[in-house]
Structures are given as structure tokens and as C-alpha cells.
Design a protein around this motif. Structure first.
Motif, PDB file in Angstrom:
ATOM      1  N   LEU A  49       0.870  -1.165   0.000  1.00 11.57           N
ATOM      2  CA  LEU A  49       0.000   0.000   0.000  1.00 11.57           C
ATOM      3  C   LEU A  49       0.915   1.224   0.000  1.00 11.57           C
ATOM      4  O   LEU A  49       1.789   1.351   0.862  1.00 11.57           O
ATOM      5  CB  LEU A  49      -0.903   0.013   1.235  1.00 11.57           C
ATOM      6  CG  LEU A  49      -1.893   1.165   1.336  1.00 11.57           C
ATOM      7  CD1 LEU A  49      -2.979   1.030   0.256  1.00 11.57           C
ATOM      8  CD2 LEU A  49      -2.533   1.205   2.720  1.00 11.57           C
ATOM      9  N   PHE A  50       0.735   2.088  -1.000  1.00  7.81           N
ATOM     10  CA  PHE A  50       1.549   3.293  -1.155  1.00  7.81           C
ATOM     11  C   PHE A  50       0.680   4.538  -1.005  1.00  7.81           C
ATOM     12  O   PHE A  50      -0.482   4.533  -1.412  1.00  7.81           O
ATOM     13  CB  PHE A  50       2.182   3.343  -2.550  1.00  7.81           C
ATOM     14  CG  PHE A  50       3.253   2.331  -2.783  1.00  7.81           C
ATOM     15  CD1 PHE A  50       4.571   2.584  -2.421  1.00  7.81           C
ATOM     16  CD2 PHE A  50       2.944   1.116  -3.374  1.00  7.81           C
ATOM     17  CE1 PHE A  50       5.560   1.647  -2.655  1.00  7.81           C
ATOM     18  CE2 PHE A  50       3.931   0.170  -3.609  1.00  7.81           C
ATOM     19  CZ  PHE A  50       5.246   0.441  -3.256  1.00  7.81           C
ATOM     20  N   VAL A  51       1.278   5.599  -0.465  1.00  4.56           N
ATOM     21  CA  VAL A  51       0.640   6.911  -0.417  1.00  4.56           C
ATOM     22  C   VAL A  51       1.606   7.928  -1.013  1.00  4.56           C
ATOM     23  O   VAL A  51       2.828   7.746  -0.964  1.00  4.56           O
ATOM     24  CB  VAL A  51       0.242   7.330   1.013  1.00  4.56           C
ATOM     25  CG1 VAL A  51      -0.822   6.405   1.580  1.00  4.56           C
ATOM     26  CG2 VAL A  51       1.450   7.390   1.928  1.00  4.56           C
TER      27      VAL A  51
ATOM     28  N   THR B 298       6.437  14.647  -4.472  1.00  2.00           N
ATOM     29  CA  THR B 298       6.768  14.058  -5.771  1.00  2.00           C
ATOM     30  C   THR B 298       7.263  12.623  -5.634  1.00  2.00           C
ATOM     31  O   THR B 298       7.834  12.076  -6.574  1.00  2.00           O
ATOM     32  CB  THR B 298       7.852  14.896  -6.475  1.00  2.00           C
ATOM     33  OG1 THR B 298       9.031  14.920  -5.649  1.00  2.00           O
ATOM     34  CG2 THR B 298       7.355  16.301  -6.754  1.00  2.00           C
ATOM     35  N   GLN B 299       7.031  12.032  -4.465  1.00  2.00           N
ATOM     36  CA  GLN B 299       7.441  10.653  -4.216  1.00  2.00           C
ATOM     37  C   GLN B 299       6.270   9.869  -3.652  1.00  2.00           C
ATOM     38  O   GLN B 299       5.186  10.405  -3.448  1.00  2.00           O
ATOM     39  CB  GLN B 299       8.618  10.624  -3.250  1.00  2.00           C
ATOM     40  CG  GLN B 299       9.823  11.365  -3.783  1.00  2.00           C
ATOM     41  CD  GLN B 299      10.990  11.320  -2.816  1.00  2.00           C
ATOM     42  OE1 GLN B 299      10.832  11.067  -1.622  1.00  2.00           O
ATOM     43  NE2 GLN B 299      12.181  11.576  -3.320  1.00  2.00           N
ATOM     44  N   ARG B 300       6.516   8.590  -3.412  1.00  2.67           N
ATOM     45  CA  ARG B 300       5.507   7.765  -2.755  1.00  2.67           C
ATOM     46  C   ARG B 300       6.175   6.944  -1.665  1.00  2.67           C
ATOM     47  O   ARG B 300       7.338   6.585  -1.761  1.00  2.67           O
ATOM     48  CB  ARG B 300       4.793   6.866  -3.750  1.00  2.67           C
ATOM     49  CG  ARG B 300       5.708   5.930  -4.503  1.00  2.67           C
ATOM     50  CD  ARG B 300       4.934   5.183  -5.577  1.00  2.67           C
ATOM     51  NE  ARG B 300       5.819   4.637  -6.567  1.00  2.67           N
ATOM     52  CZ  ARG B 300       6.013   3.346  -6.782  1.00  2.67           C
ATOM     53  NH1 ARG B 300       5.379   2.454  -6.071  1.00  2.67           N
ATOM     54  NH2 ARG B 300       6.847   2.943  -7.720  1.00  2.67           N
ATOM     55  N   ARG B 301       5.409   6.685  -0.605  1.00  2.00           N
ATOM     56  CA  ARG B 301       5.916   5.929   0.538  1.00  2.00           C
ATOM     57  C   ARG B 301       5.128   4.633   0.670  1.00  2.00           C
ATOM     58  O   ARG B 301       3.895   4.645   0.580  1.00  2.00           O
ATOM     59  CB  ARG B 301       5.802   6.739   1.820  1.00  2.00           C
ATOM     60  CG  ARG B 301       6.353   5.988   3.042  1.00  2.00           C
ATOM     61  CD  ARG B 301       6.308   6.814   4.293  1.00  2.00           C
ATOM     62  NE  ARG B 301       7.043   8.061   4.189  1.00  2.00           N
ATOM     63  CZ  ARG B 301       8.350   8.192   4.414  1.00  2.00           C
ATOM     64  NH1 ARG B 301       9.078   7.139   4.728  1.00  2.00           N
ATOM     65  NH2 ARG B 301       8.915   9.389   4.328  1.00  2.00           N
ATOM     66  N   CYS B 302       5.836   3.554   0.921  1.00  2.00           N
ATOM     67  CA  CYS B 302       5.184   2.280   1.212  1.00  2.00           C
ATOM     68  C   CYS B 302       4.795   2.282   2.690  1.00  2.00           C
ATOM     69  O   CYS B 302       5.664   2.339   3.570  1.00  2.00           O
ATOM     70  CB  CYS B 302       6.132   1.116   0.911  1.00  2.00           C
ATOM     71  SG  CYS B 302       5.397  -0.491   1.275  1.00  2.00           S
ATOM     72  N   VAL B 303       3.497   2.254   2.968  1.00  2.00           N
ATOM     73  CA  VAL B 303       3.027   2.288   4.358  1.00  2.00           C
ATOM     74  C   VAL B 303       2.606   0.913   4.861  1.00  2.00           C
ATOM     75  O   VAL B 303       2.397   0.723   6.053  1.00  2.00           O
ATOM     76  CB  VAL B 303       1.888   3.314   4.554  1.00  2.00           C
ATOM     77  CG1 VAL B 303       2.410   4.723   4.331  1.00  2.00           C
ATOM     78  CG2 VAL B 303       0.701   3.020   3.657  1.00  2.00           C
ATOM     79  N   LEU B 304       2.487  -0.051   3.940  1.00  2.00           N
ATOM     80  CA  LEU B 304       2.166  -1.423   4.329  1.00  2.00           C
ATOM     81  C   LEU B 304       2.740  -2.354   3.270  1.00  2.00           C
ATOM     82  O   LEU B 304       2.552  -2.126   2.077  1.00  2.00           O
ATOM     83  CB  LEU B 304       0.647  -1.617   4.444  1.00  2.00           C
ATOM     84  CG  LEU B 304       0.150  -3.003   4.851  1.00  2.00           C
ATOM     85  CD1 LEU B 304       0.681  -3.403   6.233  1.00  2.00           C
ATOM     86  CD2 LEU B 304      -1.369  -3.048   4.834  1.00  2.00           C
TER      87      LEU B 304
END
Length: 147
Positions: A35-37, A41-47
Motif C-alpha cells: 500500500l503506497f501513499v 513528488t514521491q511515494r511511501r510504502c506504508v504497508l
């Protein structure tokens, strides 16, 4: 670490709602799921839930990756085809993925659900193989969020 802690705290309801849905997606596909948010200008993997296969694609929770490469990045940027976006070796050679948008209460994209793994298992058409499952998981999480 402070930013990671804050991001985790801010996303906790989303992550906790997503955990059983993504676990079911992982179990149903047999592949790793994420799961990304979007963060600027980037995205973080939160799960990130890993496949039981020995050969796997691992995206550590908390990792930040470019928004402009990979299926989840393109979903978060507003690009979908038939409700999903696929990527074949785009961000990492040998890795394929398919992602779908999670919508919030205002129908804005708040996250992207992804299935990823080696091209040898996901094929060069991961959307054809797992697109419906990714869309279903993203839609279920959207409903949980009121989207």
C-alpha cells in the motif's frame, strides 16, 4: 525517523483498515502486496506483506520511491487503464506489478494497492492476471474509507 513516525501515525487508520484486505489479496494471489501513499513528488510504502515464495520482491515499509516510475506511482499520479496500471521492469529489472487506486470520501485517490513480484510468476501481463483482484481490494478499502 521523525518523518517516518509522523507518516505512520497519520496513516495508521488507513494502514490498519488495509491490513486484513491486503492479507487476503496476498493470500489470494500468492504474491507480495503493498500500500503506497503520495508524499509530494514521491511515494511511501506504508504497508508491505510478503509472499511465502523464496523468490520475492520486497518493498520495506517506510521506503520512499519515485512517483514517476512503477504502477503504484502512476496510479497515484492519476493514470489508470481499466481501473488498474501495470508495470513490467519499469522501476526494477525483473519485477512486474499491477496497482489500483484507493479512493477517499471525496473520490480523490488517497493510496494505491499493488501486487508485485518476479516477472516469471506475474508474467508480462500482470494486469490481465491480477488486475481484477487488485481492483477488488482497492474498492473494498475505498468503501471502508467512505469512498
Amino acid at each position: 525517523l521523525v518523518a517516518l513516525g509522523q507518516a505512520s501515525q497519520d496513516r495508521f487508520p488507513l494502514v490498519e483498515m488495509a491490513r486484513p484486505i491486503l492479507a487476503s489479496l496476498r493470500d489470494g494471489t500468492g504474491e507480495s502486496v503493498q500500500l503506497f501513499v503520495q508524499e509530494g513528488t514521491q511515494r511511501r510504502c506504508v504497508l508491505s506483506l510478503e509472499t511465502p515464495h523464496g523468490l520475492r520482491w520486497i518493498v520495506p515499509e517506510g521506503s520512499v520511491v519515485p512517483l514517476d516510475a512503477g504502477s503504484a506511482g502512476r496510479v497515484l499520479s492519476g493514470s489508470t487503464v481499466d481501473g488498474w496500471v501495470e508495470s513490467i521492469g519499469e522501476r526494477e529489472p525483473g519485477v512486474a506489478s499491477v496497482s489500483a487506486a484507493v479512493l477517499g470520501s471525496n473520490d480523490a485517490t488517497v493510496a494505491a494497492v499493488s501486487v508485485s513480484g518476479p516477472i516469471e510468476r506475474l508474467s508480462r501481463q500482470p494486469g490481465d492476471r491480477f488486475g481484477d483482484a487488485v481492483i477488488a481490494a482497492a474498492a473494498e478499502l475505498s468503501r471502508e474509507l467512505g469512498g
